[in-house]
Design an enzyme around this catalytic site. Structure first.
Site, PDB file in Angstrom:
ATOM      1  N   LYS A  82      -1.065  -3.038  -2.650  1.00 15.11           N
ATOM      2  CA  LYS A  82      -0.321  -4.216  -3.088  1.00 15.11           C
ATOM      3  C   LYS A  82       1.160  -3.953  -2.887  1.00 15.11           C
ATOM      4  O   LYS A  82       1.622  -2.812  -2.894  1.00 15.11           O
ATOM      5  CB  LYS A  82      -0.591  -4.530  -4.557  1.00 15.11           C
ATOM      6  CG  LYS A  82      -1.987  -5.055  -4.841  1.00 15.11           C
ATOM      7  CD  LYS A  82      -2.125  -5.506  -6.287  1.00 15.11           C
ATOM      8  CE  LYS A  82      -3.487  -6.123  -6.545  1.00 15.11           C
ATOM      9  NZ  LYS A  82      -3.628  -6.616  -7.942  1.00 15.11           N
ATOM     10  N   ASP A 123      13.615  -0.369   6.163  1.00 17.21           N
ATOM     11  CA  ASP A 123      12.824  -0.057   4.962  1.00 17.21           C
ATOM     12  C   ASP A 123      11.893   1.119   5.261  1.00 17.21           C
ATOM     13  O   ASP A 123      10.711   1.091   4.920  1.00 17.21           O
ATOM     14  CB  ASP A 123      12.029  -1.282   4.517  1.00 17.21           C
ATOM     15  CG  ASP A 123      11.447  -1.120   3.102  1.00 17.21           C
ATOM     16  OD1 ASP A 123      11.959  -0.259   2.356  1.00 17.21           O
ATOM     17  OD2 ASP A 123      10.485  -1.827   2.766  1.00 17.21           O
ATOM     18  N   ARG A 133       5.334  -6.245  -2.743  1.00 15.58           N
ATOM     19  CA  ARG A 133       6.108  -7.393  -3.194  1.00 15.58           C
ATOM     20  C   ARG A 133       5.687  -8.682  -2.493  1.00 15.58           C
ATOM     21  O   ARG A 133       5.882  -9.778  -2.984  1.00 15.58           O
ATOM     22  CB  ARG A 133       7.596  -7.144  -2.955  1.00 15.58           C
ATOM     23  CG  ARG A 133       7.950  -6.989  -1.487  1.00 15.58           C
ATOM     24  CD  ARG A 133       9.426  -6.712  -1.275  1.00 15.58           C
ATOM     25  NE  ARG A 133       9.726  -6.590   0.142  1.00 15.58           N
ATOM     26  CZ  ARG A 133       9.607  -5.463   0.827  1.00 15.58           C
ATOM     27  NH1 ARG A 133       9.176  -4.375   0.220  1.00 15.58           N
ATOM     28  NH2 ARG A 133       9.912  -5.418   2.120  1.00 15.58           N
ATOM     29  N   GLU A 159      -0.992  -8.623  -0.844  1.00 16.36           N
ATOM     30  CA  GLU A 159      -2.010  -7.574  -0.865  1.00 16.36           C
ATOM     31  C   GLU A 159      -2.364  -7.116   0.555  1.00 16.36           C
ATOM     32  O   GLU A 159      -2.170  -7.847   1.523  1.00 16.36           O
ATOM     33  CB  GLU A 159      -3.283  -8.086  -1.539  1.00 16.36           C
ATOM     34  CG  GLU A 159      -3.073  -8.587  -2.955  1.00 16.36           C
ATOM     35  CD  GLU A 159      -4.307  -9.282  -3.502  1.00 16.36           C
ATOM     36  OE1 GLU A 159      -4.430  -9.359  -4.745  1.00 16.36           O
ATOM     37  OE2 GLU A 159      -5.147  -9.746  -2.691  1.00 16.36           O
ATOM     38  N   VAL A 160      -2.909  -5.888   0.616  1.00 17.20           N
ATOM     39  CA  VAL A 160      -3.433  -5.370   1.870  1.00 17.20           C
ATOM     40  C   VAL A 160      -4.918  -5.077   1.685  1.00 17.20           C
ATOM     41  O   VAL A 160      -5.304  -4.414   0.715  1.00 17.20           O
ATOM     42  CB  VAL A 160      -2.699  -4.082   2.312  1.00 17.20           C
ATOM     43  CG1 VAL A 160      -3.296  -3.561   3.626  1.00 17.20           C
ATOM     44  CG2 VAL A 160      -1.214  -4.348   2.496  1.00 17.20           C
TER      45      VAL A 160
END
Length: 528
Positions: free
Chosen positions: A235, A356, A237, A240-241
């Site tokens: 999960k 990131d 921001r 979900e994966v």
């Protein structure tokens, strides 16, 4: 091309009816005054029509045309001879060379002046009228049948050509016959065929030629209805994966909520950058959306790696020296490719900064190498107009991995290299995480995140700024690393990655070359 085919066909049909010279060839003609009623000519046969002076009846003469009269050779003037003068008896001549006895049924038509001189009057006998009618009927029938056959033939050729063109374009875009038809299915639901020897990677490589744009758009626009979600694996921001199954293979499905449409679109756009596909960048498969009845889900489908993220892997496992260098080298190789601008003849790859980079956004492959993922915050540099497609808020990413210039907002946003240098800073922290888990002689450190001993588990930007910018702190280097050549070399690389002065940091390409040399000393084959 089709237009020229039609024109050529029509010209051939017309030329078949146009007399051609047979000079140099012999032809047998019908001859009403010759023995055996035939004669042989080197040029043409002819028939003449005339009015007999005494009987005033129409008579026909059938002869061979003397070669001396065949001038010009292609269309002799004598063959066009005719008379409608009041001073001469009407006559007409017609020639042919289409075949033996071709003049047997020729009947040239006569015209003469009427008494008023107002126009031409056709003179024809009753016998000739019958022959003319028969010939006219036969000619009309032949023309009708020939025209019909020609039209049908052209239509068949047109259908075949269109079918071939469509099939050729389809195969060119989708080699290997990716689709099978099913009349009972909606066209958008037609499934791609994965042969026994064709893996998902094979299909993507065939259809993209390494461009990195994922599967063909037709598959992408229907893939959400074909994937079976199996289990949730993470999960964030954005949403979900999930681990999903598509045509017998595992895929990773990143599901964004409809509120995150901008992030979904941005990441899909970056993943589809020309020439982005690389072994050390997470493989993009498709972007699609799915309506589950309550809201719309936005899907991003990528390769699935069962080892999970680098964070997950290092949390439960250690690596040896070879494994440490292999991981570090593969990450730096992927970042160097991401940062690199590739100039192509038509469309090249722009330079891209990740913004990131962290252990949770790096996937570990089965062979121990890594792939950089999660490009949702990436930016690229447009070399044409010199612009950076930067969002309004430039201070983005994970606070723990933010470079000093990002934390204190001193980064030069107009200089694209500034964003690449911020990536290199985060890369140094990731190397520190990997090196801590290097098991040498049974000795290794427990897994920790960078600055675990200096800031809380969820630090604020202000806490990170005080630690990194004001205190100039960096993750601690254990003393035991100094006595082990490989660990000592890694510590030197990471220190050159997290210099406070961004301009002094190594480039991703320099890091890649340094680690490749270190890997060569440890007999490690660098990733291709």
């Amino acid at each position: 091309m089709l237009v020229w085919t039609l024109v050529a066909t029509l010209l051939l049909s017309v030329s078949a009816q146009t007399p051609q010279t047979t000079k140099g060839k012999t032809i047998t003609c019908f001859c009403d005054k010759c023995a055996n009623l035939e004669c042989v000519s080197d040029g043409y046969c002819y028939t003449s029509t005339r009015i007999d002076k005494e009987t005033k009846q129409i008579e026909h003469d059938f002869r061979c045309l003397n070669p001396s009269l065949s001038h010009p050779p292609v269309k002799p003037l004598v063959c066009a001879s005719t008379s409608a003068s009041a001073n001469f008896m009407p006559f007409a001549v017609e020639c042919c060379d289409s075949g033996d006895y071709c003049n047997k049924h020729l009947r040239p038509l006569l015209h003469s002046k009427n008494q008023s001189g107002a126009g031409g009057k056709l003179i024809i006998s009753s016998a000739d009228e019958k022959i003319g009618d028969d010939l006219s009927t036969d000619t009309s029938l032949i023309i009708f049948v020939g025209t019909t056959v020609l039209v049908v033939l052209l239509l068949v050729l047109l259908v075949i050509y269109c079918g071939w063109t469509r099939n050729h374009k389809w195969k060119k875009q989708r080699p290997g016959a990716l689709f099978k038809s099913n009349d009972s299915m909606d066209p958008q639901d037609q499934q791609p065929i994965l042969g026994v020897n064709n893996t998902l990677r094979d299909i993507i490589d065939m259809t993209t030629s390494g461009s990195g744009s994922g599967l063909p758009l037709l598959v992408q626009r229907s893939i959400a209805r074909q994937i079976q979600l199996v289990e949730i694996i993470g999960k964030g921001r954005f949403g979900e994966v999930w681990r999903g199954r598509w045509r017998g293979e595992n895929v990773a499905v990143k599901i964004f909520s409809s509120r995150e449409e901008r992030s979904w679109f941005r990441e899909a756009e970056i993943y589809q950058t020309v020439m982005l596909r690389h072994d050390n960048i997470l493989g993009f498969i498709a972007a699609d959306n799915k309506d589950n009845g309550t809201w719309t889900q936005l899907w991003l489908v990528t390769d699935f790696h069962e080892n999970g993220s680098l964070f997950d892997y290092l949390s439960t496992r250690t690596v040896d020296i070879v494994g440490m260098i292999r991981m570090a080298l593969s990450i730096s190789t992927g970042l160097a490719h991401l940062h690199m601008e590739i100039v192509g003849t038509q469309a090249g790859k722009p330079a891209i900064a990740h913004r990131d980079l962290k252990s949770k956004n790096i996937l570990v492959k089965l062979n121990g190498t890594c792939a950089i993922g999660d490009l949702g915050l990436a930016v690229h540099y447009d070399d044409v107009d010199g612009k950076i497609d930067l969002a309004t808020n430039s201070r983005v990413g994970t606070k723990r991995y933010m470079a000093p210039e990002v934390l204190d907002e001193s980064i030069c946003e107009n200089h694209f290299d500034s964003f690449k240098r911020a990536d290199v800073y985060a890369l140094g922290l990731i190397f520190w995480e990997i090196t801590r888990r290097c098991n040498v002689g049974g000795i290794y450190d427990e897994y920790q995140l960078p600055y675990y001993d200096l800031v809380p588990s969820d630090p604020t930007i202000e806490e990170m700024r005080k630690t990194v910018c004001e205190g100039r702190h960096r993750p601690s280097i254990p003393n035991r690393w100094q006595s082990i050549d490989a660990l000592n070399a890694m510590s030197k690389v990471m220190k050159e990655c997290w210099y406070h002065n961004a301009a002094a940091r190594l480039t991703a390409l320099r890091i890649k070359k340094t680690l490749a040399n270190l890997g060569a000393s440890e007999d490690i084959k660098p990733p291709q």
